[in-house]
Design a protein around this motif. Structure first.
Motif, PDB file in Angstrom:
ATOM      1  N   PHE A 189       0.833  -1.196   0.000  1.00 14.36           N
ATOM      2  CA  PHE A 189       0.000   0.000   0.000  1.00 14.36           C
ATOM      3  C   PHE A 189       0.871   1.250   0.000  1.00 14.36           C
ATOM      4  CE2 PHE A 189      -3.585   2.513   0.393  1.00 14.36           C
ATOM      5  CZ  PHE A 189      -3.739   3.163   1.616  1.00 14.36           C
ATOM      6  N   THR A 191       3.924   1.589  -0.978  1.00 13.34           N
ATOM      7  CA  THR A 191       4.670   1.728  -2.228  1.00 13.34           C
ATOM      8  C   THR A 191       3.796   2.334  -3.321  1.00 13.34           C
ATOM      9  OG1 THR A 191       5.763  -0.310  -1.581  1.00 13.34           O
ATOM     10  CG2 THR A 191       6.249   0.517  -3.772  1.00 13.34           C
ATOM     11  N   ILE A 192       2.553   1.872  -3.401  1.00 11.23           N
ATOM     12  CA  ILE A 192       1.662   2.421  -4.433  1.00 11.23           C
ATOM     13  C   ILE A 192       1.387   3.895  -4.179  1.00 11.23           C
ATOM     14  CG2 ILE A 192      -0.642   2.281  -5.459  1.00 11.23           C
ATOM     15  CD1 ILE A 192      -0.650  -0.674  -4.738  1.00 11.23           C
ATOM     16  N   LEU A 193       1.180   4.233  -2.914  1.00 11.09           N
ATOM     17  CA  LEU A 193       0.857   5.610  -2.552  1.00 11.09           C
ATOM     18  C   LEU A 193       2.033   6.553  -2.670  1.00 11.09           C
ATOM     19  CD1 LEU A 193      -1.163   5.458   0.770  1.00 11.09           C
ATOM     20  CD2 LEU A 193      -1.999   6.192  -1.414  1.00 11.09           C
ATOM     21  N   ASP A 194       3.248   5.981  -2.699  1.00 11.53           N
ATOM     22  CA  ASP A 194       4.464   6.802  -2.645  1.00 11.53           C
ATOM     23  C   ASP A 194       4.563   7.489  -1.286  1.00 11.53           C
ATOM     24  OD1 ASP A 194       5.035   7.974  -5.997  1.00 11.53           O
ATOM     25  OD2 ASP A 194       6.364   6.895  -4.621  1.00 11.53           O
ATOM     26  N   ASP A 273       6.187  14.074  -0.272  1.00 12.67           N
ATOM     27  CA  ASP A 273       6.059  14.768  -1.560  1.00 12.67           C
ATOM     28  C   ASP A 273       4.795  15.606  -1.519  1.00 12.67           C
ATOM     29  OD1 ASP A 273       5.815  15.656  -4.131  1.00 12.67           O
ATOM     30  OD2 ASP A 273       6.085  13.691  -5.062  1.00 12.67           O
ATOM     31  N   ILE A 276       1.928  16.071  -4.415  1.00  7.35           N
ATOM     32  CA  ILE A 276       0.827  15.148  -4.700  1.00  7.35           C
ATOM     33  C   ILE A 276      -0.423  15.686  -4.010  1.00  7.35           C
ATOM     34  CG2 ILE A 276      -0.025  12.798  -4.365  1.00  7.35           C
ATOM     35  CD1 ILE A 276       2.845  11.853  -4.487  1.00  7.35           C
ATOM     36  N   PRO A 277      -1.478  15.960  -4.781  1.00  8.51           N
ATOM     37  CA  PRO A 277      -2.680  16.559  -4.177  1.00  8.51           C
ATOM     38  C   PRO A 277      -3.333  15.637  -3.161  1.00  8.51           C
ATOM     39  CG  PRO A 277      -2.762  16.643  -6.576  1.00  8.51           C
ATOM     40  CD  PRO A 277      -1.621  15.764  -6.223  1.00  8.51           C
ATOM     41  N   ALA A 280      -5.803  12.839  -4.276  1.00  9.35           N
ATOM     42  CA  ALA A 280      -5.272  11.590  -4.829  1.00  9.35           C
ATOM     43  C   ALA A 280      -5.021  10.581  -3.722  1.00  9.35           C
ATOM     44  CB  ALA A 280      -3.980  11.871  -5.594  1.00  9.35           C
ATOM     45  N   LEU A 283      -8.263   9.356  -2.272  1.00 11.08           N
ATOM     46  CA  LEU A 283      -8.919   8.417  -3.177  1.00 11.08           C
ATOM     47  C   LEU A 283      -8.308   7.035  -3.030  1.00 11.08           C
ATOM     48  CD1 LEU A 283     -10.945   8.050  -5.512  1.00 11.08           C
ATOM     49  CD2 LEU A 283      -9.085   8.556  -7.080  1.00 11.08           C
ATOM     50  N   ASN A 284      -6.995   6.998  -2.938  1.00  9.76           N
ATOM     51  CA  ASN A 284      -6.300   5.724  -2.772  1.00  9.76           C
ATOM     52  C   ASN A 284      -6.633   5.052  -1.456  1.00  9.76           C
ATOM     53  OD1 ASN A 284      -4.992   5.531  -5.216  1.00  9.76           O
ATOM     54  ND2 ASN A 284      -3.254   6.738  -4.547  1.00  9.76           N
ATOM     55  N   SER A 287      -9.917   3.499  -1.842  1.00  8.43           N
ATOM     56  CA  SER A 287      -9.886   2.281  -2.656  1.00  8.43           C
ATOM     57  C   SER A 287      -9.322   1.101  -1.885  1.00  8.43           C
ATOM     58  CB  SER A 287      -9.032   2.481  -3.909  1.00  8.43           C
ATOM     59  OG  SER A 287      -9.372   3.659  -4.560  1.00  8.43           O
ATOM     60  N   ALA A 288      -8.406   1.372  -0.960  1.00  7.17           N
ATOM     61  CA  ALA A 288      -7.752   0.273  -0.245  1.00  7.17           C
ATOM     62  C   ALA A 288      -8.592  -0.285   0.885  1.00  7.17           C
ATOM     63  CB  ALA A 288      -6.414   0.765   0.309  1.00  7.17           C
TER      64      ALA A 288
ATOM     65  N   MET B   1      -5.961   1.371  -7.608  1.00 12.52           N
ATOM     66  CA  MET B   1      -5.430   2.562  -6.950  1.00 12.52           C
ATOM     67  C   MET B   1      -4.620   3.393  -7.935  1.00 12.52           C
ATOM     68  SD  MET B   1      -4.332   0.900  -3.371  1.00 12.52           S
ATOM     69  CE  MET B   1      -3.663   2.382  -2.714  1.00 12.52           C
ATOM     70  N   LEU B   2      -4.455   4.639  -7.606  1.00 11.17           N
ATOM     71  CA  LEU B   2      -3.725   5.565  -8.485  1.00 11.17           C
ATOM     72  C   LEU B   2      -2.280   5.671  -8.068  1.00 11.17           C
ATOM     73  CD1 LEU B   2      -5.807   8.866  -8.563  1.00 11.17           C
ATOM     74  CD2 LEU B   2      -5.376   7.419 -10.503  1.00 11.17           C
ATOM     75  N   LYS B   3      -1.395   5.613  -9.037  1.00  6.94           N
ATOM     76  CA  LYS B   3      -0.012   5.945  -8.702  1.00  6.94           C
ATOM     77  C   LYS B   3       0.138   7.424  -9.048  1.00  6.94           C
ATOM     78  CE  LYS B   3       3.867   2.935  -8.291  1.00  6.94           C
ATOM     79  NZ  LYS B   3       4.375   3.681  -7.138  1.00  6.94           N
ATOM     80  N   PRO B   4       0.207   8.296  -8.076  1.00  2.87           N
ATOM     81  CA  PRO B   4       0.139   9.743  -8.342  1.00  2.87           C
ATOM     82  C   PRO B   4       1.203  10.249  -9.312  1.00  2.87           C
ATOM     83  CG  PRO B   4       0.344   9.309  -5.981  1.00  2.87           C
ATOM     84  CD  PRO B   4       0.385   7.996  -6.657  1.00  2.87           C
ATOM     85  N   ARG B   5       2.422   9.747  -9.166  1.00  2.76           N
ATOM     86  CA  ARG B   5       3.484  10.257 -10.037  1.00  2.76           C
ATOM     87  C   ARG B   5       3.301   9.780 -11.472  1.00  2.76           C
ATOM     88  NH1 ARG B   5       7.653   9.682  -5.747  1.00  2.76           N
ATOM     89  NH2 ARG B   5       7.496  11.656  -4.618  1.00  2.76           N
ATOM     90  N   LEU B  31      -8.344  18.935  -6.714  1.00  4.13           N
ATOM     91  CA  LEU B  31      -7.293  18.502  -7.616  1.00  4.13           C
ATOM     92  C   LEU B  31      -6.881  17.074  -7.326  1.00  4.13           C
ATOM     93  CD1 LEU B  31      -5.898  20.201  -9.666  1.00  4.13           C
ATOM     94  CD2 LEU B  31      -4.203  20.803  -7.985  1.00  4.13           C
ATOM     95  N   LEU B  32      -6.845  16.228  -8.350  1.00  4.64           N
ATOM     96  CA  LEU B  32      -6.421  14.851  -8.161  1.00  4.64           C
ATOM     97  C   LEU B  32      -4.982  14.687  -8.662  1.00  4.64           C
ATOM     98  CD1 LEU B  32      -8.045  12.558  -7.006  1.00  4.64           C
ATOM     99  CD2 LEU B  32      -8.495  11.776  -9.297  1.00  4.64           C
ATOM    100  N   SER B 125     -14.220   0.852  -8.055  1.00  5.91           N
ATOM    101  CA  SER B 125     -13.713   0.045  -6.922  1.00  5.91           C
ATOM    102  C   SER B 125     -14.211   0.602  -5.611  1.00  5.91           C
ATOM    103  CB  SER B 125     -12.191   0.034  -6.936  1.00  5.91           C
ATOM    104  OG  SER B 125     -11.723   1.316  -6.617  1.00  5.91           O
TER     105      SER B 125
END
Lengths: 311, 125
Positions: A189, A191-194, A273, A276-277, A280, A283-284, A287-288, B1-5, B31-32, B125
């Motif tokens: 989780f 890693t995907i989110l950064d 970082d 990153i808004p 985002a 939302l992640n 989803s998780a 899921m979204l990878k933001p970068r 903003l996404l 999802s």
């Protein structure tokens, strides 16, 4: 799934206060009104949905202690998963404390040899700052030596700071059955989110049950500090009738999101970082959720679980 | 899921030939993801774009009895903007004045069809 946790120690060492703060939403100040525990106080604490911690808060007055080792021995010391022994750091009767402790260990060795032993050196706030480390190390050495062949893990604690959370988090962590699976998923989780790090807290107690760290942080005590702070905030919210849902903390160097995650867990995501808004990340997290709901302890046979008994 | 970068990188592919910035907004106007704003405030642009879209959609519903708004093209003093819907999100491209509407529309259509599938998966999802 029921796990039996014994909370023992001399009268007045702080067992009931600790239990009240961690499990019954007391703030440190509220514990002043607690009286001496009579014999054993049983409480069933629901933890993470289907794990029930069967807490035996054993009154520490001598008469009761003698009783535990004599007539109630098997009853008390059988099927124990965790023994938590509380030592009052200011106690004038060290010899006696050790004597009782060893009697407990003997009984444990006979009845529940697989039990994990934790020793809490409590009321550390009464010790001067510069003395704390020294005194703790001394006691820890003694206790480790005296506990052989059993292994004990020692913590210095106080109800007035985050050290209480650190100790109890570590204790409860031992009781969660699928912890490594949780951690693996948490790591993916993150890693995907950064994210820099992701923590999972139990919803009611705010004890850290799992975490993953992608970037090292210099403060090793940050988890318990966060537990302490957010728990206090959550309690203040409830006092005005609001229930804590989520929090976003942002500054130029990081963004942290604390969100209710599943029915039993709260997640905290820390991102360094800042470009990153927020939407985002949120939302992640959303989803998780479903995925982590499935990971929670699978449903066992439902029995009538008692609610938490508090003074 | 979204990878933001990764999402940011995809959006930046549109930022060529006069198109300065691209953004992706959620249904609430937050903003996404964005690319190409430099030090300007992307969230303000996002909020404005989302507002424009919602007003047009509402008026379309009222006057034309049709809320299937496809694309909004705006001509401003110093540039042009295109807004369209992707899955349940809004995609917005901002360009300089020199870019023609045809090019703008083509780019936004290409980007939105590319993003439609992955973003729908996340939406469901």
């Amino acid at each position: 799934m029921k796990k039996k946790v014994l909370l023992m120690g001399k009268s007045g060492s702080g067992k009931t206060s600790m239990r009240s703060i961690i499990f019954a939403n007391y703030i440190a100040r509220d514990t002043r009104r607690l009286g001496a525990t009579i014999d054993v106080e049983h409480s069933h604490v629901r933890f993470l949905g289907n794990l029930v911690l069967n807490l035996w808060d054993c009154g520490g007055q001598e008469a009761f202690m003698e009783n535990y080792f004599a007539s109630q021995r098997d009853n008390i010391f059988r099927n124990v998963e965790v023994l938590i022994y509380v030592f009052d750091v200011e106690s004038r009767e060290l010899e006696k404390d050790i004597h009782y402790y060893q009697s407990c260990l003997e009984a444990i060795l006979q009845n529940s040899p697989e039990a994990k032993v934790f020793c809490l050196i409590h009321k550390m706030d009464l010790v001067q700052d510069d003395q704390r480390e020294i005194i703790f190390q001394e006691r820890q050495e003694d206790l480790k030596r005296l506990s052989k062949p059993l292994e004990c893990t020692c913590f210095a604690t106080s109800i007035w700071d985050e050290t209480l959370y650190k100790a109890w988090s570590s204790i409860v962590y031992q009781l969660i059955p699928n912890v490594s699976q949780l951690e693996e998923n948490l790591s993916n989780f993150a890693t995907i989110l950064d994210a820099d790090e992701v923590l999972l807290f139990e919803k009611a107690t705010f004890l850290v049950i799992s975490y993953t760290e992608r970037i090292q942080h210099r403060d090793v005590h940050r988890f318990e500090k966060i537990s302490n702070i957010i728990k206090q905030f959550k309690l203040s919210c409830s006092k005005i009738g609001a229930s804590f849902e989520s929090m976003e903390v942002r500054n130029s160097s990081f963004a942290a999101f604390i969100e209710t995650f599943t029915s039993n867990m709260v997640v905290m995501v820390v991102m360094s970082d800042t470009s990153i808004p927020s939407a985002a990340t949120q939302l992640n997290i959303k989803s998780a959720r479903k995925h982590f709901e499935k990971l929670e302890i699978p449903m066992g046979p439902q029995r009538g679980m008692g609610a938490m008994t508090a003074k | 899921m979204l990878k933001p970068r990764a999402l940011s990188d995809v959006l930046s592919q549109a930022n060529t030939g006069g198109i300065g910035s691209t953004l992706l907004l959620n249904s609430e106007g937050s903003l996404l993801a964005f690319s190409g704003f430099g030090d300007k405030d992307a969230s303000a642009a996002g909020a404005i774009a989302s507002n424009i879209w919602t007003s047009f959609q509402k008026s379309g519903q009222l006057s034309l009895d049709d809320n299937k708004l496809d694309c909004v093209l705006v001509e401003c003093k110093l540039g042009k903007i295109a807004i369209t819907k992707v899955a349940n999100l809004l995609l917005c491209l901002c360009s300089e004045d020199g870019v023609s509407f045809g090019m703008l529309k083509t780019k936004i259509t290409a980007l939105s069809s590319y993003l439609e599938e992955p973003l729908s998966q996340i939406a469901s999802s």
